[in-house]
Design a protein around this motif. Structure first.
Motif, mmCIF file in Angstrom:
data_model
loop_
_atom_site.group_PDB
_atom_site.id
_atom_site.type_symbol
_atom_site.label_atom_id
_atom_site.label_comp_id
_atom_site.label_asym_id
_atom_site.label_seq_id
_atom_site.Cartn_x
_atom_site.Cartn_y
_atom_site.Cartn_z
ATOM 1 N N GLY A 254 0.785 -1.225 0.000
ATOM 2 C CA GLY A 254 0.000 0.000 0.000
ATOM 3 C C GLY A 254 0.815 1.273 0.000
ATOM 4 N N LEU A 255 2.148 1.158 -0.068
ATOM 5 C CA LEU A 255 3.007 2.346 -0.059
ATOM 6 C C LEU A 255 3.134 2.972 -1.443
ATOM 7 C CD1 LEU A 255 5.959 1.141 2.226
ATOM 8 C CD2 LEU A 255 3.790 2.210 2.887
ATOM 9 N N GLY A 256 2.866 2.193 -2.495
ATOM 10 C CA GLY A 256 3.064 2.681 -3.856
ATOM 11 C C GLY A 256 4.439 2.312 -4.386
ATOM 12 N N HIS A 257 4.738 2.784 -5.585
ATOM 13 C CA HIS A 257 6.031 2.497 -6.206
ATOM 14 C C HIS A 257 7.144 3.337 -5.567
ATOM 15 C CE1 HIS A 257 4.533 -0.050 -9.437
ATOM 16 N NE2 HIS A 257 3.535 0.816 -9.614
ATOM 17 N N GLU A 258 8.348 2.795 -5.582
ATOM 18 C CA GLU A 258 9.500 3.562 -5.116
ATOM 19 C C GLU A 258 9.700 4.782 -6.012
ATOM 20 O OE1 GLU A 258 13.180 1.650 -4.360
ATOM 21 O OE2 GLU A 258 12.262 -0.109 -3.416
ATOM 22 N N VAL A 259 10.115 5.878 -5.388
ATOM 23 C CA VAL A 259 10.305 7.133 -6.125
ATOM 24 C C VAL A 259 11.756 7.253 -6.568
ATOM 25 C CG1 VAL A 259 10.221 9.658 -5.957
ATOM 26 C CG2 VAL A 259 8.450 8.265 -4.860
ATOM 27 N N TRP B 297 11.473 6.168 0.028
ATOM 28 C CA TRP B 297 10.420 7.059 -0.453
ATOM 29 C C TRP B 297 9.568 6.365 -1.515
ATOM 30 C CZ3 TRP B 297 9.701 12.114 1.365
ATOM 31 C CH2 TRP B 297 10.662 12.528 2.285
ATOM 32 N N TYR B 298 8.244 6.566 -1.380
ATOM 33 C CA TYR B 298 7.294 5.897 -2.261
ATOM 34 C C TYR B 298 6.212 6.888 -2.705
ATOM 35 C CZ TYR B 298 9.388 1.713 -0.207
ATOM 36 O OH TYR B 298 10.273 0.752 0.216
ATOM 37 N N SER B 299 5.543 6.557 -3.793
ATOM 38 C CA SER B 299 4.448 7.395 -4.291
ATOM 39 C C SER B 299 3.164 7.027 -3.550
ATOM 40 C CB SER B 299 4.263 7.197 -5.798
ATOM 41 O OG SER B 299 4.042 5.831 -6.099
ATOM 42 N N THR B 300 3.093 7.381 -2.288
ATOM 43 C CA THR B 300 2.002 6.969 -1.410
ATOM 44 C C THR B 300 0.764 7.842 -1.612
ATOM 45 O OG1 THR B 300 3.625 6.240 0.235
ATOM 46 C CG2 THR B 300 1.358 6.544 0.986
ATOM 47 N N ASN B 301 -0.383 7.188 -1.637
ATOM 48 C CA ASN B 301 -1.647 7.900 -1.760
ATOM 49 C C ASN B 301 -2.350 7.947 -0.410
ATOM 50 O OD1 ASN B 301 -4.791 7.840 -2.327
ATOM 51 N ND2 ASN B 301 -3.821 8.766 -4.108
ATOM 52 N N PHE C 97 7.449 9.115 2.962
ATOM 53 C CA PHE C 97 8.663 8.624 3.618
ATOM 54 C C PHE C 97 8.288 7.463 4.532
ATOM 55 C CE2 PHE C 97 11.983 9.401 7.099
ATOM 56 C CZ PHE C 97 12.970 8.715 6.416
ATOM 57 N N HIS C 98 8.826 6.266 4.227
ATOM 58 C CA HIS C 98 8.501 5.060 5.001
ATOM 59 C C HIS C 98 9.791 4.315 5.329
ATOM 60 C CE1 HIS C 98 4.290 5.768 3.996
ATOM 61 N NE2 HIS C 98 4.667 5.908 2.735
ATOM 62 N N PRO C 99 10.527 4.778 6.311
ATOM 63 C CA PRO C 99 11.811 4.145 6.640
ATOM 64 C C PRO C 99 11.617 2.737 7.186
ATOM 65 C CG PRO C 99 11.188 5.727 8.335
ATOM 66 C CD PRO C 99 10.198 5.884 7.226
ATOM 67 N N SER C 100 12.611 1.919 7.002
ATOM 68 C CA SER C 100 12.581 0.549 7.528
ATOM 69 C C SER C 100 13.547 0.372 8.690
ATOM 70 C CB SER C 100 12.927 -0.447 6.416
ATOM 71 O OG SER C 100 14.207 -0.164 5.867
ATOM 72 N N LYS C 101 14.403 1.379 8.940
ATOM 73 C CA LYS C 101 15.386 1.294 10.027
ATOM 74 C C LYS C 101 15.479 2.630 10.752
ATOM 75 C CE LYS C 101 18.607 0.207 7.148
ATOM 76 N NZ LYS C 101 19.904 -0.140 6.532
ATOM 77 N N ASP C 102 15.850 2.576 12.025
ATOM 78 C CA ASP C 102 16.039 3.799 12.805
ATOM 79 C C ASP C 102 17.096 4.705 12.186
ATOM 80 O OD1 ASP C 102 14.865 1.710 14.538
ATOM 81 O OD2 ASP C 102 14.977 3.229 16.095
ATOM 82 N N ALA D 171 9.630 14.534 -4.450
ATOM 83 C CA ALA D 171 10.924 15.218 -4.581
ATOM 84 C C ALA D 171 10.716 16.716 -4.811
ATOM 85 C CB ALA D 171 11.737 14.612 -5.717
ATOM 86 N N ASN D 172 9.701 17.057 -5.605
ATOM 87 C CA ASN D 172 9.426 18.470 -5.869
ATOM 88 C C ASN D 172 8.939 19.191 -4.618
ATOM 89 O OD1 ASN D 172 10.119 18.195 -8.576
ATOM 90 N ND2 ASN D 172 8.028 17.685 -9.190
#
Length: 534
Positions: free
Chosen positions: A149-154, A166-170, A301-306, A373-374
């Motif tokens: 559900g995060l979308g494609h990687e940016v 980073w993903y194209s999250t809706n 922004f969906h980090p996987s690590k601290d 990014a923009n």
């Protein structure tokens, strides 16, 4: 000779007697030594024997515990049996060592959550028919469903976003993201009697998203009626008549509070159904009713690590910000009370002090504001980010600004202060600037003058607080888990557990749990109690 022989017999008898006594003496000494050895074996090694018995008993319990844990994985449910194992230890006393049972502290006590296994039509089938669900008025939501559900990687060719988190999250997919994160929640249970809360993964936002334009009200409401009918038939409902149940949606709460059956009215009336009224709902914008709670819009922004969070925070601290303030958005000419037009005019008149990025639907929207990014580039270069209300009180740009270390400027308390109380500080002046505009007719030009009057020390302090808040407003990758940070999901879960625990306390004290549970708050979105910049 006869005399000699006669003398030998007594001597021989005497020698034999001496040998017999010697044998008896030696035997006695040996028996004494053996007795001493046996006694030490019975007493001196008792601890070792007990330790072996305890160790074996502990191992058998641990084995039983491991075998009793159940892990069931499906789209709707990941179930982990609660840890209720006890352990044994030796307790010393004056006379003997004894075995005594002590309970293990349960780190999930008061935190267990049970996930309802809903019929597929309320979640999975909605995803499978994603072509019928729009993100606005133009395209379907299917491309955004990948990666949990995060979308494609940016792609970030210019290094604005720093890493591959980073993903194209809706924003409308918050329910899907939250559900996937709940599957990794450390205190799930498959025993609903132990649960402190019941999570209901009904994707109500995706459901109503199929019918918002040009569809009869009865069709918009059908899934809501079917959903509550199913809910009240479950044994978990009777425990608190739904007041320990909660659901999450990726739309504003107002989309589910249609008060009439007029075809022209917006949304469904899910939240006005009596059964639904007993549940709590978490959404990107709450209504003025007490059983609706706001949680942050999902950012990209969906980090996987601290370490990814820390790295991003450090990057935001080091950024040079050439613009005093900026605004990303589109005018709202059809909304007479909107201050957006005035903000855009003032930004354009401020020349080098302000940077404007206009957003719109269609191709232009996809190129500018739909690309994180923009948006991040604009906000990273700004000290302040203007956040007027849009189609509703709130907007995702609030959280994009915080993510970029940009101090948000609000014009109405309903945009943030009355909303995200589990995620943002109650003292709003620590992280934001408030310029109250009760009526657009009262608009007074001078945003740049207001912001320039703020002392540099306070600017530095606010920016640091904004950067500190970044973990609070992001949803970490559902496929992993942060170790030291609490993200928006964690704070939302803590908030709803506290809410339900408060209802239980009312019941324990003999009170009425319905009193105030779903009442309306007429003062929630007023300006009373909020002090703006002078």
């Amino acid at each position: 000779m006869h005399y000699v022989k006669m003398m030998e017999k007594p001597l021989m008898r005497k020698c034999c007697n001496n040998q017999i006594w010697l044998v008896i003496l030696i035997s006695f000494v040996l028996c004494f030594v053996l007795l001493c050895f046996d006694y030490s074996a019975l007493t001196g090694n008792q601890d070792g024997v007990t330790a072996v018995l305890v160790s074996n008993y502990e191992n058998s319990i641990t084995t039983q515990k491991s075998e009793s844990l159940q892990f069931t994985t499906s789209l709707n449910e990941t179930l982990i049996g609660p840890n209720r194992t006890n352990f044994l230890t030796r307790q010393p006393s004056k006379d003997k060592q004894s075995v005594k049972e002590k309970p293990v502290a349960d780190s999930c006590s008061g935190k267990y959550i049970y996930i309802h296994d809903l019929p597929r039509r309320f979640n999975q089938e909605l995803i499978e028919s994603c072509e019928s669900i729009t993100v606005g008025t133009e395209r379907n939501i299917c491309p955004y469903l990948v990666n949990s559900g995060l979308g494609h990687e940016v792609e970030d060719l210019e290094g604005v976003l720093l890493n591959k988190s980073w993903y194209s999250t809706n924003q409308f997919l918050l329910a899907v993201i939250f559900h996937n994160k709940m599957k990794q929640y450390k205190c799930l249970t498959n025993d609903s009697s132990l649960a402190s809360a019941i999570y209901v993964p009904f994707y109500a936002g995706l459901d109503v998203g199929r019918y918002l334009w040009g569809v009869k009200a009865s069709i918009r409401d059908q899934s809501s009626f079917d959903f509550v009918k199913w809910m009240v038939s479950q044994p978990e409902w009777e425990k608190m008549w739904g007041r320990d149940h909660f659901l999450v949606v990726g739309r504003i709460s107002w989309d589910f509070r249609r008060q009439t059956d007029n075809e022209s009215d917006w949304g469904s009336k899910l939240r006005f159904l009596p059964e639904s009224n007993n549940m709590s709902m978490l959404s990107i914008e709450s209504s003025s009713w007490n059983n609706d709670y706001a949680i942050p819009y999902p950012t990209c922004f969906h980090p996987s690590k601290d370490s990814e969070v820390l790295q991003w925070q450090d990057k935001m601290r080091r950024k040079k910000r050439p613009y005093l303030f900026s605004f990303a958005g589109a005018p709202r000419p059809d909304l007479q009370d909107s201050v957006r037009g005035k903000i855009i005019e003032e930004c354009q008149a401020s020349k080098n002090l302000c940077k404007l990025q206009e957003c719109s639907y269609g191709v232009n929207g996809a190129i500018t504001c739909d690309n994180p990014a923009n948006v991040m580039r604009l906000f990273q270069n700004s000290v302040y980010c203007l956040q007027p209300a849009g189609d509703s009180y709130t907007r995702r740009s609030i959280f994009d600004a915080i993510l970029a270390g940009c101090i948000p400027v609000f014009f109405h308390p309903g945009t943030a202060y009355a909303q995200y109380k589990w995620h943002l500080p109650q003292n709003y002046s620590k992280y934001s600037v408030f310029v109250p505009v009760k009526d657009v007719k009262d608009w007074k030009a001078g945003i740049n003058e207001t912001l320039l009057r703020i002392p540099e020390e306070r600017v530095v302090s606010m920016r640091e607080e904004v950067i500190r808040l970044i973990p609070n407003i992001i949803y970490a990758d559902p496929r992993s888990r942060l170790e030291t940070f609490e993200d928006a999901f964690d704070l939302a879960v803590k908030g709803i557990l506290d809410r339900i625990d408060g209802v239980r306390k009312v019941i324990r004290d003999g009170g009425d749990p319905s009193a105030g549970f779903a009442d309306g708050d007429d003062f929630k979105y007023t300006f009373s109690g909020y002090v703006g910049e002078t």
